[in-house]
Design a protein around this motif. Structure first.
Motif, PDB file in Angstrom:
ATOM      1  N   GLU A 159      25.076   1.355 -13.080  1.00 11.91           N
ATOM      2  CA  GLU A 159      24.289   0.462 -13.928  1.00 11.91           C
ATOM      3  C   GLU A 159      23.465  -0.502 -13.087  1.00 11.91           C
ATOM      4  OE1 GLU A 159      23.826   0.590 -17.194  1.00 11.91           O
ATOM      5  OE2 GLU A 159      24.984   2.443 -17.058  1.00 11.91           O
ATOM      6  N   MET A 160      24.062  -1.001 -12.017  1.00 18.58           N
ATOM      7  CA  MET A 160      23.336  -1.894 -11.127  1.00 18.58           C
ATOM      8  C   MET A 160      22.171  -1.163 -10.471  1.00 18.58           C
ATOM      9  SD  MET A 160      24.792  -4.161  -7.947  1.00 18.58           S
ATOM     10  CE  MET A 160      26.060  -4.883  -9.007  1.00 18.58           C
ATOM     11  N   LYS A 161      22.395   0.094 -10.101  1.00 17.36           N
ATOM     12  CA  LYS A 161      21.327   0.891  -9.493  1.00 17.36           C
ATOM     13  C   LYS A 161      20.174   1.110 -10.471  1.00 17.36           C
ATOM     14  CE  LYS A 161      24.298   3.382  -6.239  1.00 17.36           C
ATOM     15  NZ  LYS A 161      24.832   4.711  -5.841  1.00 17.36           N
ATOM     16  N   LYS A 162      20.501   1.270 -11.744  1.00 23.28           N
ATOM     17  CA  LYS A 162      19.452   1.440 -12.759  1.00 23.28           C
ATOM     18  C   LYS A 162      18.610   0.170 -12.895  1.00 23.28           C
ATOM     19  CE  LYS A 162      21.900   4.876 -15.590  1.00 23.28           C
ATOM     20  NZ  LYS A 162      22.541   5.128 -16.916  1.00 23.28           N
ATOM     21  N   ARG A 163      19.270  -0.983 -12.868  1.00 23.74           N
ATOM     22  CA  ARG A 163      18.525  -2.252 -12.943  1.00 23.74           C
ATOM     23  C   ARG A 163      17.654  -2.447 -11.709  1.00 23.74           C
ATOM     24  NH1 ARG A 163      23.536  -3.883 -15.258  1.00 23.74           N
ATOM     25  NH2 ARG A 163      24.297  -4.666 -13.260  1.00 23.74           N
ATOM     26  N   ALA A 164      18.190  -2.057 -10.547  1.00 20.87           N
ATOM     27  CA  ALA A 164      17.409  -2.173  -9.314  1.00 20.87           C
ATOM     28  C   ALA A 164      16.192  -1.257  -9.366  1.00 20.87           C
ATOM     29  CB  ALA A 164      18.285  -1.825  -8.110  1.00 20.87           C
ATOM     30  N   LEU A 165      16.360  -0.059  -9.888  1.00 23.82           N
ATOM     31  CA  LEU A 165      15.251   0.881 -10.015  1.00 23.82           C
ATOM     32  C   LEU A 165      14.193   0.344 -10.975  1.00 23.82           C
ATOM     33  CD1 LEU A 165      13.932   3.615  -9.485  1.00 23.82           C
ATOM     34  CD2 LEU A 165      15.353   4.587 -11.310  1.00 23.82           C
ATOM     35  N   ALA A 166      14.631  -0.292 -12.060  1.00 25.64           N
ATOM     36  CA  ALA A 166      13.683  -0.856 -13.033  1.00 25.64           C
ATOM     37  C   ALA A 166      12.814  -1.932 -12.384  1.00 25.64           C
ATOM     38  CB  ALA A 166      14.438  -1.425 -14.229  1.00 25.64           C
ATOM     39  N   ARG A 179      11.966  -2.653  -3.394  1.00 24.48           N
ATOM     40  CA  ARG A 179      12.321  -1.269  -3.081  1.00 24.48           C
ATOM     41  C   ARG A 179      13.551  -0.794  -3.849  1.00 24.48           C
ATOM     42  NH1 ARG A 179       8.074   1.511  -0.728  1.00 24.48           N
ATOM     43  NH2 ARG A 179       6.698  -0.235  -0.275  1.00 24.48           N
ATOM     44  N   GLY A 180      14.047  -1.635  -4.740  1.00 25.20           N
ATOM     45  CA  GLY A 180      15.128  -1.198  -5.619  1.00 25.20           C
ATOM     46  C   GLY A 180      16.480  -1.058  -4.948  1.00 25.20           C
ATOM     47  N   VAL A 181      16.776  -1.925  -3.961  1.00 23.28           N
ATOM     48  CA  VAL A 181      18.046  -1.844  -3.249  1.00 23.28           C
ATOM     49  C   VAL A 181      18.986  -2.934  -3.756  1.00 23.28           C
ATOM     50  CG1 VAL A 181      19.175  -1.913  -0.999  1.00 23.28           C
ATOM     51  CG2 VAL A 181      16.864  -0.961  -1.205  1.00 23.28           C
ATOM     52  N   PRO A 182      20.156  -2.590  -4.298  1.00 22.78           N
ATOM     53  CA  PRO A 182      21.126  -3.587  -4.771  1.00 22.78           C
ATOM     54  C   PRO A 182      21.703  -4.418  -3.624  1.00 22.78           C
ATOM     55  CG  PRO A 182      21.562  -1.425  -5.729  1.00 22.78           C
ATOM     56  CD  PRO A 182      20.582  -1.214  -4.624  1.00 22.78           C
ATOM     57  N   PHE A 183      22.227  -5.595  -3.964  1.00 31.28           N
ATOM     58  CA  PHE A 183      22.670  -6.566  -2.975  1.00 31.28           C
ATOM     59  C   PHE A 183      24.169  -6.817  -3.000  1.00 31.28           C
ATOM     60  CE2 PHE A 183      18.264  -7.626  -3.291  1.00 31.28           C
ATOM     61  CZ  PHE A 183      17.903  -8.314  -2.135  1.00 31.28           C
ATOM     62  N   LEU A 184      24.694  -7.144  -1.814  1.00 29.28           N
ATOM     63  CA  LEU A 184      25.910  -7.923  -1.667  1.00 29.28           C
ATOM     64  C   LEU A 184      25.466  -9.224  -1.015  1.00 29.28           C
ATOM     65  CD1 LEU A 184      28.865  -5.658  -0.437  1.00 29.28           C
ATOM     66  CD2 LEU A 184      28.738  -7.014  -2.515  1.00 29.28           C
ATOM     67  N   GLY A 185      25.502 -10.328  -1.740  1.00 30.85           N
ATOM     68  CA  GLY A 185      24.992 -11.579  -1.221  1.00 30.85           C
ATOM     69  C   GLY A 185      26.010 -12.319  -0.362  1.00 30.85           C
ATOM     70  N   TRP A 186      25.558 -12.786   0.796  1.00 29.61           N
ATOM     71  CA  TRP A 186      26.374 -13.601   1.683  1.00 29.61           C
ATOM     72  C   TRP A 186      25.498 -14.766   2.140  1.00 29.61           C
ATOM     73  CZ3 TRP A 186      30.645 -11.187   5.055  1.00 29.61           C
ATOM     74  CH2 TRP A 186      31.338 -12.158   5.778  1.00 29.61           C
ATOM     75  N   GLN A 189       0.813  -1.214   0.000  1.00 27.36           N
ATOM     76  CA  GLN A 189       0.000   0.000   0.000  1.00 27.36           C
ATOM     77  C   GLN A 189       0.845   1.262   0.000  1.00 27.36           C
ATOM     78  OE1 GLN A 189      -2.506  -0.541   3.454  1.00 27.36           O
ATOM     79  NE2 GLN A 189      -4.059  -1.675   2.304  1.00 27.36           N
ATOM     80  N   SER A 190       2.097   1.161   0.462  1.00 20.94           N
ATOM     81  CA  SER A 190       2.972   2.332   0.528  1.00 20.94           C
ATOM     82  C   SER A 190       3.627   2.582  -0.826  1.00 20.94           C
ATOM     83  CB  SER A 190       4.061   2.125   1.581  1.00 20.94           C
ATOM     84  OG  SER A 190       3.507   1.903   2.854  1.00 20.94           O
ATOM     85  N   PRO A 191       3.712   3.837  -1.256  1.00 20.39           N
ATOM     86  CA  PRO A 191       4.429   4.134  -2.499  1.00 20.39           C
ATOM     87  C   PRO A 191       5.849   3.596  -2.440  1.00 20.39           C
ATOM     88  CG  PRO A 191       3.242   6.068  -1.719  1.00 20.39           C
ATOM     89  CD  PRO A 191       3.153   5.044  -0.625  1.00 20.39           C
ATOM     90  N   SER A 192       6.363   3.138  -3.569  1.00 22.24           N
ATOM     91  CA  SER A 192       7.676   2.493  -3.584  1.00 22.24           C
ATOM     92  C   SER A 192       8.811   3.438  -3.248  1.00 22.24           C
ATOM     93  CB  SER A 192       7.929   1.870  -4.961  1.00 22.24           C
ATOM     94  OG  SER A 192       7.962   2.876  -5.957  1.00 22.24           O
ATOM     95  N   ASP A 193       8.572   4.760  -3.278  1.00 22.77           N
ATOM     96  CA  ASP A 193       9.626   5.714  -2.958  1.00 22.77           C
ATOM     97  C   ASP A 193       9.428   6.341  -1.579  1.00 22.77           C
ATOM     98  OD1 ASP A 193       7.375   7.153  -3.589  1.00 22.77           O
ATOM     99  OD2 ASP A 193       8.388   8.587  -4.900  1.00 22.77           O
TER     100      ASP A 193
END
Length: 252
Positions: free
Chosen positions: A206-213, A165-172, A37-41
């Motif tokens: 570029e990663m941030k752009k993909r996350a935003l998409a 929410r468009g947040v990039p990852f460092l996977g562990w 229900q909350s806007p994504s931004d």
């Protein structure tokens, strides 16, 4: 029924249908109603989900105030969930990497998450770092515009929350499905990396752009494909009941 959606895993839903030879439906991600229900931004406050805050050395308002004072996309959020985490030998390595990083971060350590007494010289203080012991308002942190990266064990709920929410990852990843979730994020969605430098993650435009998409795909709330899948599942159950009832009457 899978707790995922077409936006994230359509090829894999099709693969499971083919391999199992039975209908499959992606009906998720199944997250709190306030998330959709909350806007994504905009930030999601924990009190929208439940009134009582769990034990922590920081209140939700403390976290909001700290995040509000940081530039957009500058904060690294580090959290491994309540059950798993780095080994006691790995904790000092992580602490050292965070100590050497140039940007602000929030590191959440929960009792029983895999390490011994945490901290290793990183004091819990307001400034360029916050060390939270206990509960943290994860949805708030991931949805705040100051958060620009997530060092995560890649448990599915955490993964879905951050992707939406468009947040990039460092996977562990530590165990089980976390390894496959990390591969989904890194290799398929290309919204993160494993064993990479913190600065590389936080500075990868570029990663941030993909996350935003990906975030933009969730701007209208709960995925329409998942609603359609739920309807299709209901129709399937109804038709199966009708068929069994018809066969039963014919036998009698």
């Amino acid at each position: 029924m899978f707790n995922t959606c077409d936006y994230l895993e359509r090829p894999f839903i099709d693969y499971m249908t083919e391999q199992m030879g039975i209908p499959t439906w992606g009906v998720g991600p199944l997250l709190p109603e306030s998330y959709w229900q909350s806007p994504s931004d905009s930030s999601i406050r924990h009190r929208q989900i439940r009134a009582k805050q769990r034990q922590s050395n920081y209140t939700e308002d403390d976290v909001v105030k700290w995040l509000d004072g940081k530039p957009p996309g500058s904060v690294l959020y580090v959290a491994f969930g309540s059950e798993v985490g780095p080994t006691p030998e790995e904790y000092p390595e992580l602490a050292g990497a965070l100590e050497e990083s140039t940007g602000p971060f929030i590191w959440v350590i929960q009792p029983g998450s895999g390490g011994s007494e945490p901290g290793y010289g990183l004091e819990s203080k307001v400034g360029e770092r916050v060390l939270i012991r206990g509960w943290a308002p994860q949805l708030l942190i991931l949805s705040h515009p100051s958060t620009g990266g997530f060092l995560s064990h890649c448990g599915w709920n955490s993964t879905a929350e951050a992707l939406g929410r468009g947040v990039p990852f460092l996977g562990w990843p530590v165990r089980g499905d976390q390894y496959f979730n990390a591969k989904l994020v890194v290799n398929h969605l290309k919204e993160g990396g494993c064993c990479e430098r913190i600065e590389k993650l936080m500075g990868d435009e570029e990663m941030k752009k993909r996350a935003l998409a990906i975030r933009q795909k969730f701007e209208n709330g709960f995925p329409a494909s998942s609603e359609a899948a739920l309807d299709a599942f209901g129709d399937f159950i109804t038709s199966e009941k009708q068929l069994r009832s018809y066969i039963h009457t014919q036998i009698i």
